[in-house]
Enzyme design. Structure first.
Site, PDB file in Angstrom:
ATOM      1  N   ALA A  16       0.863  -1.181   0.000  1.00 41.86           N
ATOM      2  CA  ALA A  16       0.000   0.000   0.000  1.00 41.86           C
ATOM      3  C   ALA A  16       0.892   1.220   0.000  1.00 41.86           C
ATOM      4  CB  ALA A  16      -0.889   0.003   1.238  1.00 41.86           C
ATOM      5  N   SER A  17       0.500   2.245  -0.733  1.00 45.39           N
ATOM      6  CA  SER A  17       1.323   3.443  -0.853  1.00 45.39           C
ATOM      7  C   SER A  17       1.334   4.287   0.403  1.00 45.39           C
ATOM      8  CB  SER A  17       0.842   4.292  -2.027  1.00 45.39           C
ATOM      9  OG  SER A  17       0.973   3.564  -3.213  1.00 45.39           O
ATOM     10  N   SER A  18       0.325   4.158   1.238  1.00 45.34           N
ATOM     11  CA  SER A  18       0.272   4.949   2.458  1.00 45.34           C
ATOM     12  C   SER A  18      -0.273   4.097   3.596  1.00 45.34           C
ATOM     13  CB  SER A  18      -0.602   6.186   2.268  1.00 45.34           C
ATOM     14  OG  SER A  18      -1.928   5.793   1.986  1.00 45.34           O
ATOM     15  N   GLN A  21      -4.035   3.437   3.476  1.00 43.11           N
ATOM     16  CA  GLN A  21      -4.603   2.802   2.289  1.00 43.11           C
ATOM     17  C   GLN A  21      -5.000   1.364   2.621  1.00 43.11           C
ATOM     18  OE1 GLN A  21      -1.945   2.536  -1.072  1.00 43.11           O
ATOM     19  NE2 GLN A  21      -3.628   2.447  -2.515  1.00 43.11           N
TER      20      GLN A  21
END
Length: 189
Positions: A16-18, A21
């Protein structure tokens, strides 16, 4: 879907990018024996769970990833990672693209890997370009404030006072959990 060869395991990798997320959708409904999950940007080279997954994989295992852009930062990274895994006897399966790479793939399969990886890299570049354009327009309109500081006014003043007293900037950065560049930016502001 390719079954693991010679009794191997199906290992999932999720990125996940963050931190906030949702990762549930990535391998939802896909059978895996173990999953490794990173919360990191695709451009970040520090992905400890990817490294753990790569170390964990053995000959006959299948690495299952939602999509190519979840596994690699760019086309070079993607091709290298898939080729390295295949040379170790690990199959790589991309769920979204419905592609599986075993190492003894046809020329067409290799072309598809290169094309699909290139499209994913291009898509990320376009998103970044649109994001930068939006930020520039928001700045012109006076609506963009940038990222909010995580440090209090008191912390900033403490850092400035300690730098003025001769404290080591790198030590201050470690103590406050920020980069040295942040320390330099606070001093200059």
């Amino acid at each position: 879907m390719v079954a693991a060869r010679r009794g191997g395991k199906r290992i999932g990798y999720v990125r996940a990018s963050s931190v906030d997320q949702n990762t549930v959708r990535q391998l939802d409904g896909v059978q895996v024996d173990k999953t490794f999950t990173d919360k990191a940007s695709g451009k970040d080279t520090n992905r400890p769970q990817l490294q753990a997954a790569l170390d964990y994989l053995r000959d006959g295992d299948v690495l299952v990833v939602h999509s190519m852009d979840r596994l690699a930062r760019n086309i070079t990274d993607l091709l290298h990672t898939v080729q390295t895994l295949n040379s170790r006897g690990v199959v790589v399966e991309f769920v979204k693209e419905a592609l599986t790479f075993t190492g003894d793939d046809s020329a067409m399969s290799k072309l598809m890997l290169t094309i699909m990886g290139g499209v994913a890299e291009f898509e990320r570049a376009m998103i970044r370009e649109r994001q930068l354009e939006g930020i520039a327009k928001a700045k012109q309109a006076g609506k963009y404030r940038g990222r909010q500081s995580t440090m209090t006014t008191a912390q900033v003043q403490t850092i400035r006072d300690r730098v003025a007293a001769g404290c080591n900037k790198a030590a201050l950065a470690r103590e406050f959990g920020v980069t040295r560049q942040t320390i330099y930016n606070l001093i200059a502001a």
